[in-house]
Design a protein around this motif. Structure first.
Motif, short mmCIF file in Angstrom:
data_model
loop_
_atom_site.label_atom_id
_atom_site.label_comp_id
_atom_site.label_asym_id
_atom_site.label_seq_id
_atom_site.Cartn_x
_atom_site.Cartn_y
_atom_site.Cartn_z
N ALA A 35 -0.60 7.43 -26.18
CA ALA A 35 -1.71 6.52 -26.49
C ALA A 35 -2.35 5.90 -25.25
O ALA A 35 -2.59 4.70 -25.19
CB ALA A 35 -1.25 5.44 -27.46
N ILE A 36 -2.63 6.72 -24.28
CA ILE A 36 -3.35 6.26 -23.09
C ILE A 36 -4.84 6.40 -23.36
O ILE A 36 -5.28 7.42 -23.88
CB ILE A 36 -2.94 7.11 -21.85
N PRO A 37 -5.63 5.38 -22.99
CA PRO A 37 -7.08 5.49 -23.20
C PRO A 37 -7.67 6.68 -22.45
O PRO A 37 -7.07 7.21 -21.51
CB PRO A 37 -7.63 4.19 -22.62
N LYS A 38 -8.85 7.07 -22.86
CA LYS A 38 -9.59 8.10 -22.13
C LYS A 38 -9.93 7.58 -20.73
O LYS A 38 -9.76 6.40 -20.45
CB LYS A 38 -10.86 8.47 -22.88
N TYR A 39 -10.41 8.47 -19.89
CA TYR A 39 -10.76 8.10 -18.51
C TYR A 39 -12.21 8.51 -18.28
O TYR A 39 -12.53 9.69 -18.28
CB TYR A 39 -9.82 8.79 -17.53
N LEU A 40 -13.06 7.53 -18.10
CA LEU A 40 -14.48 7.75 -17.85
C LEU A 40 -14.76 7.58 -16.36
O LEU A 40 -14.48 6.53 -15.79
CB LEU A 40 -15.31 6.75 -18.66
N ILE A 41 -15.31 8.63 -15.77
CA ILE A 41 -15.68 8.61 -14.36
C ILE A 41 -17.19 8.81 -14.29
O ILE A 41 -17.72 9.83 -14.75
CB ILE A 41 -14.98 9.73 -13.56
N ILE A 42 -17.87 7.83 -13.73
CA ILE A 42 -19.31 7.92 -13.52
C ILE A 42 -19.50 8.13 -12.03
O ILE A 42 -19.04 7.34 -11.22
CB ILE A 42 -20.03 6.66 -14.02
N SER A 43 -20.18 9.21 -11.69
CA SER A 43 -20.24 9.60 -10.29
C SER A 43 -21.60 10.14 -9.89
O SER A 43 -22.38 10.57 -10.73
CB SER A 43 -19.16 10.67 -10.04
N ILE A 68 -13.65 12.17 -18.95
CA ILE A 68 -15.09 12.35 -19.11
C ILE A 68 -15.76 12.06 -17.77
O ILE A 68 -15.64 10.95 -17.23
CB ILE A 68 -15.64 11.40 -20.19
N LEU A 69 -16.45 13.05 -17.25
CA LEU A 69 -17.17 12.91 -15.99
C LEU A 69 -18.66 12.91 -16.29
O LEU A 69 -19.18 13.86 -16.87
CB LEU A 69 -16.82 14.08 -15.05
#
Length: 182
Positions: A35-43, A68-69
């Protein structure tokens, strides 16, 4: 994504921002915890080779569906993205200021950031620090902050207090004092 939990990183895609190390650290967290949250990378793609390498590492990750990139997101969307994130992660071994850390703090988001460059000076007691080139250290610090509610609450409060030091009113007051030697 605003309806789901997520960790957030906003960072240009250059080697000194250690995004690959962050992906490795995130993968390690997911391997050890449920149950680890998603990982959003804005680049921003400032280094095409590095950006392509980053995309390949995400694509080949066992947890690629959770990473999510997004490239070149318009800044008008950032306040809502910050507000809805669970944790802000920024890693760099060469940083002049690290404004995104302060932006996250301003929105009440706890921060894990690099122990290098200007970041400890700017963030003070309002962040948890990790070695930007050590995915295991990053994993440990992110896990510690995410799973320790007391620590998370303390970092949020410290973040709100830290951001006040960088207000325009504060800068104006200090400038006037300097000009008039008060």
């Amino acid at each position: 994504i605003t309806n789901e939990e997520y960790f957030l990183t906003i960072s240009s895609a250059v080697p000194y921002h250690c995004l690959i190390e962050l992906i490795i650290a995130y993968n390690k967290i997911c391997e050890n915890k449920n149950a680890i949250p998603k990982y959003l990378i804005i680049s921003k793609k400032l280094d095409s080779n590095y950006f392509n390498k980053l995309k390949n590492i995400i694509k080949n990750s066992k947890f690629s569906e959770k990473i999510i990139l997004i490239e070149d997101l318009e800044s008008k969307f950032l306040p809502e993205i910050y507000k809805n994130s669970n944790l802000y992660i920024f890693s760099s071994y060469c940083e002049v200021f690290g404004l995104t850390n302060l932006e996250a703090m301003n929105y009440g988001v706890p921060v894990v950031t690099s122990n290098r460059s200007s970041l400890p000076e700017i963030c003070g007691e309002a962040a948890i620090y990790s070695n930007p080139e050590d995915p295991v250290d990053i994993k440990n610090k992110v896990s510690e902050l995410y799973f320790d509610k007391k620590l998370k609450d303390k970092m949020i409060e410290n973040g709100y207090n830290n951001v006040k030091k960088y207000s325009w009113d504060n800068a104006f007051e200090k400038t006037l004092k300097r000009i008039y030697n008060v």
